[in-house]
Design a protein around this motif. Structure first.
Motif, PDB file in Angstrom:
ATOM      1  N   VAL A  14       0.867  -1.177   0.000  1.00 49.00           N
ATOM      2  CA  VAL A  14       0.000   0.000   0.000  1.00 49.00           C
ATOM      3  C   VAL A  14       0.900   1.222   0.000  1.00 49.00           C
ATOM      4  O   VAL A  14       1.753   1.376   0.881  1.00 49.00           O
ATOM      5  N   LYS A  15       0.732   2.089  -1.006  1.00 49.55           N
ATOM      6  CA  LYS A  15       1.613   3.234  -1.180  1.00 49.55           C
ATOM      7  C   LYS A  15       0.815   4.537  -1.199  1.00 49.55           C
ATOM      8  O   LYS A  15      -0.018   4.735  -2.090  1.00 49.55           O
ATOM      9  N   ASP A  16       1.046   5.378  -0.194  1.00 53.03           N
ATOM     10  CA  ASP A  16       0.455   6.720  -0.111  1.00 53.03           C
ATOM     11  C   ASP A  16      -1.055   6.697  -0.369  1.00 53.03           C
ATOM     12  O   ASP A  16      -1.586   7.514  -1.122  1.00 53.03           O
ATOM     13  N   LEU A  17      -1.750   5.754   0.254  1.00 54.37           N
ATOM     14  CA  LEU A  17      -3.186   5.606   0.060  1.00 54.37           C
ATOM     15  C   LEU A  17      -3.945   6.784   0.679  1.00 54.37           C
ATOM     16  O   LEU A  17      -3.719   7.153   1.830  1.00 54.37           O
ATOM     17  N   LYS A  18      -4.849   7.356  -0.113  1.00 53.97           N
ATOM     18  CA  LYS A  18      -5.692   8.459   0.356  1.00 53.97           C
ATOM     19  C   LYS A  18      -7.140   8.148   0.010  1.00 53.97           C
ATOM     20  O   LYS A  18      -7.472   7.966  -1.159  1.00 53.97           O
ATOM     21  N   THR A  19      -7.980   8.080   1.021  1.00 54.28           N
ATOM     22  CA  THR A  19      -9.397   7.783   0.824  1.00 54.28           C
ATOM     23  C   THR A  19     -10.228   8.871   1.486  1.00 54.28           C
ATOM     24  O   THR A  19     -10.105   9.115   2.692  1.00 54.28           O
ATOM     25  N   TYR A  20     -11.070   9.519   0.690  1.00 49.97           N
ATOM     26  CA  TYR A  20     -11.873  10.632   1.177  1.00 49.97           C
ATOM     27  C   TYR A  20     -13.368  10.307   1.065  1.00 49.97           C
ATOM     28  O   TYR A  20     -13.782   9.465   0.259  1.00 49.97           O
ATOM     29  N   PHE A  21     -14.159  11.017   1.855  1.00 46.74           N
ATOM     30  CA  PHE A  21     -15.615  10.871   1.820  1.00 46.74           C
ATOM     31  C   PHE A  21     -16.252  12.241   1.640  1.00 46.74           C
ATOM     32  O   PHE A  21     -15.909  13.191   2.348  1.00 46.74           O
ATOM     33  N   ARG A  22     -17.180  12.315   0.711  1.00 52.50           N
ATOM     34  CA  ARG A  22     -17.958  13.533   0.526  1.00 52.50           C
ATOM     35  C   ARG A  22     -19.164  13.488   1.467  1.00 52.50           C
ATOM     36  O   ARG A  22     -19.957  12.553   1.413  1.00 52.50           O
ATOM     37  N   THR A  23     -19.296  14.483   2.319  1.00 54.01           N
ATOM     38  CA  THR A  23     -20.435  14.542   3.233  1.00 54.01           C
ATOM     39  C   THR A  23     -21.121  15.893   3.079  1.00 54.01           C
ATOM     40  O   THR A  23     -20.588  16.815   2.455  1.00 54.01           O
ATOM     41  N   GLU A  24     -22.302  16.024   3.678  1.00 54.51           N
ATOM     42  CA  GLU A  24     -23.036  17.291   3.611  1.00 54.51           C
ATOM     43  C   GLU A  24     -22.274  18.408   4.319  1.00 54.51           C
ATOM     44  O   GLU A  24     -22.442  19.590   3.995  1.00 54.51           O
ATOM     45  N   ASP A  25     -21.432  18.029   5.280  1.00 53.94           N
ATOM     46  CA  ASP A  25     -20.691  19.035   6.046  1.00 53.94           C
ATOM     47  C   ASP A  25     -19.323  19.355   5.454  1.00 53.94           C
ATOM     48  O   ASP A  25     -18.651  20.276   5.919  1.00 53.94           O
ATOM     49  N   GLY A  26     -18.905  18.574   4.455  1.00 49.21           N
ATOM     50  CA  GLY A  26     -17.596  18.821   3.855  1.00 49.21           C
ATOM     51  C   GLY A  26     -16.864  17.533   3.538  1.00 49.21           C
ATOM     52  O   GLY A  26     -17.419  16.433   3.633  1.00 49.21           O
ATOM     53  N   LEU A  27     -15.607  17.671   3.158  1.00 46.34           N
ATOM     54  CA  LEU A  27     -14.789  16.532   2.759  1.00 46.34           C
ATOM     55  C   LEU A  27     -14.077  15.938   3.974  1.00 46.34           C
ATOM     56  O   LEU A  27     -13.411  16.652   4.725  1.00 46.34           O
ATOM     57  N   VAL A  28     -14.226  14.634   4.158  1.00 44.74           N
ATOM     58  CA  VAL A  28     -13.563  13.931   5.255  1.00 44.74           C
ATOM     59  C   VAL A  28     -12.392  13.133   4.677  1.00 44.74           C
ATOM     60  O   VAL A  28     -12.587  12.244   3.851  1.00 44.74           O
ATOM     61  N   LYS A  29     -11.184  13.462   5.130  1.00 41.84           N
ATOM     62  CA  LYS A  29      -9.986  12.739   4.680  1.00 41.84           C
ATOM     63  C   LYS A  29      -9.718  11.604   5.661  1.00 41.84           C
ATOM     64  O   LYS A  29      -8.873  11.698   6.547  1.00 41.84           O
ATOM     65  N   ALA A  30     -10.475  10.503   5.483  1.00 41.69           N
ATOM     66  CA  ALA A  30     -10.436   9.397   6.438  1.00 41.69           C
ATOM     67  C   ALA A  30      -9.088   8.692   6.446  1.00 41.69           C
ATOM     68  O   ALA A  30      -8.599   8.267   7.498  1.00 41.69           O
ATOM     69  N   VAL A  31      -8.499   8.529   5.276  1.00 39.93           N
ATOM     70  CA  VAL A  31      -7.145   7.981   5.139  1.00 39.93           C
ATOM     71  C   VAL A  31      -6.369   8.971   4.287  1.00 39.93           C
ATOM     72  O   VAL A  31      -6.793   9.307   3.186  1.00 39.93           O
ATOM     73  N   ASP A  32      -5.232   9.433   4.816  1.00 34.10           N
ATOM     74  CA  ASP A  32      -4.554  10.560   4.155  1.00 34.10           C
ATOM     75  C   ASP A  32      -3.049  10.328   4.034  1.00 34.10           C
ATOM     76  O   ASP A  32      -2.252  11.101   4.537  1.00 34.10           O
ATOM     77  N   GLY A  33      -2.690   9.226   3.370  1.00 30.76           N
ATOM     78  CA  GLY A  33      -1.275   8.940   3.144  1.00 30.76           C
ATOM     79  C   GLY A  33      -0.784   7.803   4.007  1.00 30.76           C
ATOM     80  O   GLY A  33      -0.095   8.022   5.008  1.00 30.76           O
ATOM     81  N   VAL A  34      -1.136   6.562   3.646  1.00 36.64           N
ATOM     82  CA  VAL A  34      -0.748   5.386   4.419  1.00 36.64           C
ATOM     83  C   VAL A  34       0.103   4.472   3.540  1.00 36.64           C
ATOM     84  O   VAL A  34      -0.234   4.224   2.380  1.00 36.64           O
ATOM     85  N   ASP A  35       1.212   3.997   4.104  1.00 41.29           N
ATOM     86  CA  ASP A  35       2.117   3.089   3.402  1.00 41.29           C
ATOM     87  C   ASP A  35       2.411   1.872   4.279  1.00 41.29           C
ATOM     88  O   ASP A  35       2.662   2.018   5.473  1.00 41.29           O
ATOM     89  N   PHE A  36       2.380   0.678   3.687  1.00 41.98           N
ATOM     90  CA  PHE A  36       2.852  -0.523   4.388  1.00 41.98           C
ATOM     91  C   PHE A  36       2.999  -1.674   3.401  1.00 41.98           C
ATOM     92  O   PHE A  36       2.535  -1.606   2.260  1.00 41.98           O
TER      93      PHE A  36
END
Length: 342
Positions: A14-36
């Protein structure tokens, strides 16, 4: 078991994984750069508080995000191919076959209107192209392998007819029915009592040894990590803040958050009047602090921590930590070891 040469090469990267969620309140950066990296026959632990991004990381690997979530960047390399770039039909051939997952709550993961056997047989028939009778035999064999008594009877029972421990074993049987190369276990023992938890962990270790598979163990329980993991990723607020082998993490944590987790564990070698408590709470993912995300709770805070995000740097022998002031953590660990106040 697979050959020694295969054991040296990672099955999953896993290289620099970034996973975001669009919500009514804004963008949630749930995973923001994970490597293993995950190796055959080894267990990687992913540990952190609730909301740190552990489960989202696993769902990103499996490409099982809900409609609001999306992978914004990074790579997930399995046997050299990027899973994030595969078509859905190609991903379906891998999901459940080469990479399988045990979910947090088996009662919600198992379909209540189908028998346990039918759900195992479906996976076997889909991926292994076996007949119904052959698939049923595999289902019975797997239920027996995971320690469910009278598997010939249990194979025709529904999830609600099984105890919590047996449902978890049935989930493991379903996950292992196609002999996956990687098993992702997301909090596999959370809802179980300590006796059943120990049995499940022993079962997974035994099956790992038998099949030579890699395991990603996702948990908030450091005891489970100590028992099962070879290497550990510590996550905080969507970031990987430390990566090392399990023994080193417990003996020599270098990130303030990891140090806090270890310092909060009860120790028999010290006369502890009270346990250390990490101050504050995990920040709201809609408004993460600038700079280092841990700075609002960090006892070693300096002005730069509020302004710049520290890089994940090698502190020796592949031990990675995301902190500007690792020497302060080392000094605090020394004092803690000596029983001094930090």
């Amino acid at each position: 078991m697979r050959g020694d040469e295969d054991m040296e090469n990672p099955l999953l990267q896993v290289k620099d994984l970034k996973t975001y969620f669009r919500t009514e309140d804004g963008l949630v950066k749930a995973v923001d750069g994970v490597d293993f990296e995950v190796f055959p026959g080894k267990t990687l632990g992913i540990v952190g508080e609730s909301g740190c991004g552990k489960s989202v990381t696993s769902l990103s690997i499996m490409r099982l995000l809900d409609e609001k979530g999306y992978v914004a960047g990074g790579e997930v390399l399995f046997s050299g191919q990027d899973l994030l770039k595969l078509s859905e039909p190609k991903m379906r051939k891998i999901r459940g076959n080469d990479i399988a997952m045990i979910f947090q709550e088996p009662m919600t993961a198992l379909n209540p209107v189908y028998t346990v056997g039918d759900q195992i047989m479906e996976a076997v028939a889909l991926h292994q192209k076996k007949s119904q009778s052959q698939s049923r035999k595999v289902a019975i064999d797997m239920l027996q392998k995971v320690g469910i008594p009278n598997p010939e009877k249990r194979v025709d029972e529904y999830p609600h007819e099984l105890s919590g421990g047996m449902r978890q074993r049935a989930m493991i049987a379903m996950s292992l029915s196609c002999n996956p190369k990687v098993l992702i276990a997301d909090e596999p023992t959370t809802a179980l009592d300590v006796t059943i938890q120990a049995q499940i962990l022993d079962l997974m270790r035994g099956l790992q040894k038998e099949f030579g598979m890699a395991i990603i163990m996702i948990t908030h329980d450091l005891g489970v990590i100590a028992e099962t993991a070879d290497h550990v990723v510590v996550m905080y607020a969507g970031k990987a803040v430390e990566y090392t082998d399990t023994r080193t993490l417990f003996k020599d944590p270098r990130h303030p958050y990891s140090w806090g987790l270890m310092n909060a564990l009860p120790r028999l070698d010290l006369d502890q009047e009270s346990l250390y408590n990490i101050p504050g709470i995990v920040p709201d993912p809609l408004s993460f602090p600038t700079g280092c995300k841990f700075h609002t709770r960090c006892p070693f805070l300096e002005p730069i921590c509020k302004e710049e995000e520290p890089p994940l740097k090698d502190v020796g022998n592949g031990h990675l930590a995301r902190c500007f002031f690792i020497e302060k953590v080392m000094e605090a660990r020394r004092k803690s070891k000596a029983g001094e106040r930090v």
